[in-house]
Design an enzyme around this catalytic site. Structure first.
Site, PDB file in Angstrom:
ATOM      1  N   ARG A 123      -9.828   7.612  10.779  1.00 16.04           N
ATOM      2  CA  ARG A 123      -8.279   8.094  10.724  1.00 16.04           C
ATOM      3  C   ARG A 123      -7.827   6.954   9.365  1.00 16.04           C
ATOM      4  NH1 ARG A 123      -9.232   8.114  16.347  1.00 16.04           N
ATOM      5  NH2 ARG A 123      -9.079  10.204  16.740  1.00 16.04           N
ATOM      6  N   LYS A 145      -3.039  11.029  -5.068  1.00 13.19           N
ATOM      7  CA  LYS A 145      -3.587  12.686  -4.399  1.00 13.19           C
ATOM      8  C   LYS A 145      -4.944  12.496  -4.302  1.00 13.19           C
ATOM      9  CE  LYS A 145       0.242  15.581  -6.286  1.00 13.19           C
ATOM     10  NZ  LYS A 145       0.409  16.678  -7.386  1.00 13.19           N
ATOM     11  N   GLU A 187      -4.220  15.357 -21.109  1.00 14.11           N
ATOM     12  CA  GLU A 187      -3.238  14.976 -20.133  1.00 14.11           C
ATOM     13  C   GLU A 187      -2.436  13.771 -20.978  1.00 14.11           C
ATOM     14  OE1 GLU A 187      -2.644  16.124 -17.188  1.00 14.11           O
ATOM     15  OE2 GLU A 187      -4.490  17.312 -16.742  1.00 14.11           O
ATOM     16  N   LYS A 229       3.220   7.234 -15.261  1.00  7.42           N
ATOM     17  CA  LYS A 229       2.919   8.066 -14.073  1.00  7.42           C
ATOM     18  C   LYS A 229       3.399   7.262 -12.863  1.00  7.42           C
ATOM     19  CE  LYS A 229      -0.180  10.523 -11.570  1.00  7.42           C
ATOM     20  NZ  LYS A 229      -1.442  11.365 -11.157  1.00  7.42           N
ATOM     21  N   GLU A 239       5.844  14.588  -4.081  1.00  7.59           N
ATOM     22  CA  GLU A 239       6.123  15.681  -4.598  1.00  7.59           C
ATOM     23  C   GLU A 239       7.158  16.544  -4.301  1.00  7.59           C
ATOM     24  OE1 GLU A 239       3.008  17.385  -7.200  1.00  7.59           O
ATOM     25  OE2 GLU A 239       3.598  19.099  -7.461  1.00  7.59           O
ATOM     26  N   ARG A 243       8.499  14.594  -9.136  1.00  6.97           N
ATOM     27  CA  ARG A 243       7.041  14.441  -9.541  1.00  6.97           C
ATOM     28  C   ARG A 243       6.682  15.706 -10.048  1.00  6.97           C
ATOM     29  NH1 ARG A 243       2.096  11.366  -6.145  1.00  6.97           N
ATOM     30  NH2 ARG A 243       0.422  11.875  -7.622  1.00  6.97           N
ATOM     31  N   ASN A 247       3.583  18.366 -13.716  1.00  6.34           N
ATOM     32  CA  ASN A 247       3.107  19.851 -13.926  1.00  6.34           C
ATOM     33  C   ASN A 247       3.259  20.575 -15.200  1.00  6.34           C
ATOM     34  OD1 ASN A 247       1.772  19.278 -11.396  1.00  6.34           O
ATOM     35  ND2 ASN A 247       3.667  20.192 -10.160  1.00  6.34           N
ATOM     36  N   HIS A 250       0.855  23.022 -16.334  1.00  7.35           N
ATOM     37  CA  HIS A 250       0.054  23.356 -15.189  1.00  7.35           C
ATOM     38  C   HIS A 250       0.354  24.655 -14.476  1.00  7.35           C
ATOM     39  CE1 HIS A 250      -1.260  19.387 -15.863  1.00  7.35           C
ATOM     40  NE2 HIS A 250      -2.174  19.170 -15.126  1.00  7.35           N
ATOM     41  N   HIS A 254      -3.024  26.448 -14.353  1.00 11.82           N
ATOM     42  CA  HIS A 254      -3.685  26.795 -13.281  1.00 11.82           C
ATOM     43  C   HIS A 254      -4.141  28.396 -13.187  1.00 11.82           C
ATOM     44  CE1 HIS A 254      -2.182  23.225 -10.876  1.00 11.82           C
ATOM     45  NE2 HIS A 254      -3.540  22.834 -11.379  1.00 11.82           N
ATOM     46  N   HIS A 266     -10.098  22.562 -17.520  1.00 11.83           N
ATOM     47  CA  HIS A 266      -8.568  22.169 -17.274  1.00 11.83           C
ATOM     48  C   HIS A 266      -7.723  21.644 -18.274  1.00 11.83           C
ATOM     49  CE1 HIS A 266      -5.401  20.834 -14.432  1.00 11.83           C
ATOM     50  NE2 HIS A 266      -5.390  19.523 -14.970  1.00 11.83           N
TER      51      HIS A 266
HETATM   52  N1  LIG Z   1      -5.601  13.191  -7.913  1.00 12.72           N
HETATM   53  C1  LIG Z   1      -5.017  13.607  -9.010  1.00 12.72           C
HETATM   54  O1  LIG Z   1      -4.016  13.393  -9.115  1.00 12.72           O
HETATM   55  C2  LIG Z   1      -5.729  14.369 -10.322  1.00 12.72           C
HETATM   56  C3  LIG Z   1      -5.074  14.718 -11.418  1.00 12.72           C
HETATM   57  C4  LIG Z   1      -5.584  15.361 -12.313  1.00 12.72           C
HETATM   58  C5  LIG Z   1      -6.947  15.944 -12.202  1.00 12.72           C
HETATM   59  N2  LIG Z   1      -7.712  15.518 -10.872  1.00 12.72           N
HETATM   60  C6  LIG Z   1      -9.026  16.354 -10.696  1.00 12.72           C
HETATM   61  O2  LIG Z   1     -10.004  15.287 -11.622  1.00 12.72           O
HETATM   62  C7  LIG Z   1     -11.064  16.086 -11.613  1.00 12.72           C
HETATM   63  C8  LIG Z   1     -11.321  15.898 -13.225  1.00 12.72           C
HETATM   64  O3  LIG Z   1     -11.666  14.664 -13.594  1.00 12.72           O
HETATM   65  P1  LIG Z   1     -12.612  14.241 -14.576  1.00 12.72           P
HETATM   66  O4  LIG Z   1     -12.353  15.000 -15.824  1.00 12.72           O
HETATM   67  O5  LIG Z   1     -12.729  12.883 -14.816  1.00 12.72           O
HETATM   68  O6  LIG Z   1     -13.784  14.959 -14.229  1.00 12.72           O
HETATM   69  P2  LIG Z   1     -15.337  14.208 -13.513  1.00 12.72           P
HETATM   70  O7  LIG Z   1     -15.272  13.223 -12.606  1.00 12.72           O
HETATM   71  O8  LIG Z   1     -16.244  15.563 -13.219  1.00 12.72           O
HETATM   72  O9  LIG Z   1     -16.084  13.703 -14.779  1.00 12.72           O
HETATM   73  C9  LIG Z   1     -16.511  14.311 -15.890  1.00 12.72           C
HETATM   74  C10 LIG Z   1     -17.859  14.162 -16.285  1.00 12.72           C
HETATM   75  O10 LIG Z   1     -17.964  12.743 -17.012  1.00 12.72           O
HETATM   76  C11 LIG Z   1     -18.981  12.051 -16.386  1.00 12.72           C
HETATM   77  N3  LIG Z   1     -18.386  10.513 -16.568  1.00 12.72           N
HETATM   78  C12 LIG Z   1     -17.532  10.057 -15.970  1.00 12.72           C
HETATM   79  N4  LIG Z   1     -17.457   8.707 -16.517  1.00 12.72           N
HETATM   80  C13 LIG Z   1     -18.176   8.795 -17.540  1.00 12.72           C
HETATM   81  C14 LIG Z   1     -18.580   7.668 -18.661  1.00 12.72           C
HETATM   82  N5  LIG Z   1     -17.895   6.505 -18.476  1.00 12.72           N
HETATM   83  N6  LIG Z   1     -19.709   7.859 -19.368  1.00 12.72           N
HETATM   84  C15 LIG Z   1     -20.143   8.873 -19.394  1.00 12.72           C
HETATM   85  N7  LIG Z   1     -19.973   9.945 -18.755  1.00 12.72           N
HETATM   86  C16 LIG Z   1     -19.026   9.893 -17.770  1.00 12.72           C
HETATM   87  C17 LIG Z   1     -19.169  12.660 -15.298  1.00 12.72           C
HETATM   88  O11 LIG Z   1     -20.416  12.217 -14.746  1.00 12.72           O
HETATM   89  C18 LIG Z   1     -18.890  14.027 -15.581  1.00 12.72           C
HETATM   90  O12 LIG Z   1     -19.932  14.832 -15.769  1.00 12.72           O
HETATM   91  C19 LIG Z   1     -10.638  17.504 -11.276  1.00 12.72           C
HETATM   92  O13 LIG Z   1     -11.167  17.577 -10.023  1.00 12.72           O
HETATM   93  C20 LIG Z   1      -9.249  17.436 -10.898  1.00 12.72           C
HETATM   94  O14 LIG Z   1      -8.772  18.332 -10.020  1.00 12.72           O
HETATM   95  C21 LIG Z   1      -6.782  14.922 -10.049  1.00 12.72           C
END
Ligand SMILES: NC(=O)c1ccc[n+]([C@@H]2O[C@H](COP(=O)([O-])OP(=O)(O)OC[C@H]3O[C@@H](n4cnc5c(N)ncnc54)[C@H](O)[C@@H]3O)[C@@H](O)[C@H]2O)c1
Length: 364
Positions: A123, A145, A187, A229, A239, A243, A247, A250, A254, A266
């Protein structure tokens, strides 16, 4: 640099964000003393662990012998409930209880999954984030999020669960592949466009420094994005209104990801979405041609697309827009740029306006 995210509520909560270079040295000791008597479970992106664990050990990293290490094969295809269950079962078997703390070390996928897990495990237990991609540092690790994907779409299951603290070390970006860095830059550009004209000017005037990942440039970019942010999330954590500015790009983005079966990444999708929003704004007389060109030119510098990819018919994108989970009462909310660092949220955009712009973007 340190900033604190103050979140209203009863009781009020806060999230501490530390940003710097070589700030991780004391992380294990810091966490052990803050959570004295609790066990700490580190959930690493397996690829980050392989790259960084030897280096962190060389830096003198000595996690407590009580700590548990779990490696997670982070990828979008693993951002699923099945992985959440697998991780939860590992926590139970390793003896994690209601006083335990999770630490996510990795990109946005790891952060979203671990945040979700922390929000539902027994929980809800506390968690900390150690973001290692540009995208996670400038965006996903801040704001609480969490989520996992369903076959029907991304992030359809999730919660709001603020991290207790977020530790951003720009040194992680040294090993980030250029393609991942490029995705994160979408971003960064979005953030500057939303509300930071000085960051926008910095990006235009220091693009080579950022591209060569000079420390001072990375610190400038990451800290500016985090500040903005944090400001937005403090004003509207759930949101319910403001907030939504986050987007920008987006809505169309999306839809584009969906119609391409997520083959279009993305960051690329957000860049196209920002260009679409800017063109709608231009057609309404709210953004100048010069500013549209500045946006497109900065995206081009980073290899981010500003036109529709081949094989993406505007009508398919429009159909996907109608199914967007961010539609309220059947209305698509569009964030439109008015200038570099200034946006407005509009819900009176007719589908024809979007169609005109998408058609122009598929032939230009
Ligand atoms: N929670 C939120 O507010 C929010 C906002 C934007 C995106 N997201 C989510 O974030 C995700 C995308 O995040 P991401 O782009 O970080 O993807 P990811 O976590 O898949 O990382 C991308 C790649 O980089 C590699 N990697 C990570 N750190 C590294 C480093 N220091 N050196 C070498 N390789 C490294 C990972 O192994 C992976 O292959 C999506 O699922 C998206 O929905 C969430």
């Amino acid at each position: 640099m340190e900033l604190t995210l103050e979140l209203p509520g009863s009781p009020p909560r806060s999230s501490r964000v530390r940003i710097g270079e070589d700030i991780l040295e004391n992380l294990p000791e810091s966490l052990s003393s803050r959570w004295e008597g609790s066990r700490i479970f580190w959930i690493w992106d397996r690829a980050v662990h392989a790259l960084w664990h030897p280096r962190l050990r060389e830096m003198g990293w000595r996690p407590s012998s009580e700590d548990e290490w779990i490696l997670f094969p982070a990828s979008e295809s693993n951002k699923r409930l099945s992985q959440l269950e697998e991780l939860a079962r590992r926590l139970v078997r390793a003896g994690a209880d209601r006083r335990s703390v999770l630490v996510a070390v990795g990109g946005g996928v790891t952060g979203d999954v671990v945040g979700f897990l922390a929000s539902v495990y027994m929980r809800g237990i506390p968690h900390c984030q150690v973001p290692t991609t540009l995208l996670a540092q400038v965006d996903s690790s801040i704001g609480g999020k969490t989520g996992v994907d369903l076959p029907e779409g991304k992030n359809l299951l999730g919660t709001f669960h603020q991290a207790h603290s977020i530790w951003m070390d720009i040194r992680f970006l040294e090993t980030l592949p250029p393609e991942e860095f490029r995705q994160g830059m979408a971003e960064v550009i979005k953030t500057a466009m939303i509300g930071d004209p000085s960051l926008w000017e910095y990006l235009e005037s220091h693009s080579e420094d950022v591209r060569s990942r000079r420390s001072e440039s990375l610190l400038r970019v990451v800290s500016s994005c985090c500040r903005l942010k944090a400001r937005v999330v403090e004003a509207d954590e759930r949101e319910s209104g403001y907030r939504m500015v986050l987007n920008l790009g987006h809505t169309v983005g999306h839809a584009l990801e969906k119609t391409t079966g997520y083959a279009f990444r993305h960051g690329d999708a957000v860049a196209v979405g920002m260009a679409a929003a800017a063109r709608i704004s231009l057609n309404r007389g709210e953004l100048s041609m010069k500013n549209l060109q500045r946006l497109e030119s900065l995206c081009r510098f980073w290899g981010l697309p500003t036109t529709l990819p081949g094989g993406s018919p505007p009508d398919e994108i429009l159909a996907a827009l109608s199914a967007d989970k961010k539609r309220f009462l059947g209305v698509n909310h569009f964030v439109l740029p008015r200038a570099m660092g200034e946006v407005t949220v509009r819900s009176d955009i007719a589908l024809e306006e979007v169609r005109d712009v998408l058609r122009a973007m598929s032939s230009s």
